[in-house]
Design an enzyme around this catalytic site. Structure first.
Site, mmCIF file in Angstrom:
data_model
loop_
_atom_site.group_PDB
_atom_site.id
_atom_site.type_symbol
_atom_site.label_atom_id
_atom_site.label_comp_id
_atom_site.label_asym_id
_atom_site.label_seq_id
_atom_site.Cartn_x
_atom_site.Cartn_y
_atom_site.Cartn_z
ATOM 1 N N GLU A 1 -62.704 4.249 88.795
ATOM 2 C CA GLU A 1 -61.621 5.068 88.265
ATOM 3 C C GLU A 1 -60.845 4.276 87.214
ATOM 4 O O GLU A 1 -60.841 3.046 87.233
ATOM 5 C CB GLU A 1 -60.663 5.469 89.389
ATOM 6 C CG GLU A 1 -61.312 6.329 90.436
ATOM 7 C CD GLU A 1 -60.406 6.661 91.598
ATOM 8 O OE1 GLU A 1 -60.808 7.499 92.410
ATOM 9 O OE2 GLU A 1 -59.296 6.088 91.710
ATOM 10 N N CYS B 1 -68.772 8.294 88.278
ATOM 11 C CA CYS B 1 -69.251 8.399 89.660
ATOM 12 C C CYS B 1 -70.226 7.278 90.016
ATOM 13 O O CYS B 1 -70.815 6.641 89.136
ATOM 14 C CB CYS B 1 -69.952 9.735 89.862
ATOM 15 S SG CYS B 1 -68.886 11.166 89.587
ATOM 16 N N GLU C 1 -73.189 7.573 91.263
ATOM 17 C CA GLU C 1 -74.535 7.900 90.803
ATOM 18 C C GLU C 1 -74.719 7.531 89.340
ATOM 19 O O GLU C 1 -75.776 7.068 88.928
ATOM 20 C CB GLU C 1 -74.818 9.403 90.990
ATOM 21 C CG GLU C 1 -74.728 9.870 92.412
ATOM 22 C CD GLU C 1 -73.337 10.352 92.806
ATOM 23 O OE1 GLU C 1 -73.248 11.233 93.660
ATOM 24 O OE2 GLU C 1 -72.332 9.852 92.258
ATOM 25 N N CYS D 1 -73.231 14.848 88.030
ATOM 26 C CA CYS D 1 -74.234 13.861 88.460
ATOM 27 C C CYS D 1 -75.548 14.533 88.836
ATOM 28 O O CYS D 1 -76.617 13.963 88.628
ATOM 29 C CB CYS D 1 -73.701 13.023 89.618
ATOM 30 S SG CYS D 1 -72.512 11.775 89.048
#
Length: 130
Positions: free
Chosen positions: A43, A52, A54, A88
């Site tokens: 973040e 993310c 992934e 994702c």
């Protein structure tokens, strides 16, 4: 599937940078030649401009030369059976076939396995761009 995939994703989750949401996520991707790539969510203060777990794992896959993804495992500290988000799912579909296995987990291991095609039944496919 490699028995290490869950442990690798959990170890990646421990490295997540999630100071705003307090929602660490880890992911591990297995390729058909047995390589595993892990990632954690990251973040930034310009929320939601982070990325993310992934996406991080896919970046590692690409930096190592790519490969066919056979298995994807995602684990979250505060949510059981987490699936890849919509973005994702589309990113994964770029590098995996619809029959790639997606493993959903609780804190102790895999609880459900489904295909990427079941999660993204009508994903945008690169073939239409040719």
């Amino acid at each position: 599937m490699s028995p290490d995939l869950f442990a690798i994703a959990r170890a990646a989750m421990a490295k997540a940078y999630a100071p705003y949401s307090k929602f660490p996520v880890g992911a591990a991707i297995l390729t058909d030649d047995g390589r595993i790539f892990a990632g954690a969510n990251v973040e930034v203060a310009s929320y939601p401009e982070g990325w993310c777990a992934e996406t991080t794992a896919l970046g590692h896959l690409l930096m190592d030369g790519g490969g066919k993804i056979t298995d994807i495992l995602v684990v979250a500290q505060r949510m059981q059976h987490i699936t890849p988000c919509g973005g994702c799912r589309q990113r994964l579909a770029e590098f995996a076939t619809p029959d790639a296995r997606v493993h959903l987990c609780d804190q102790y291991g895999i609880t459900e396995t489904m295909t990427l095609g079941a999660l993204l039944p009508r994903g945008f496919r690169a073939e239409v761009l040719k």
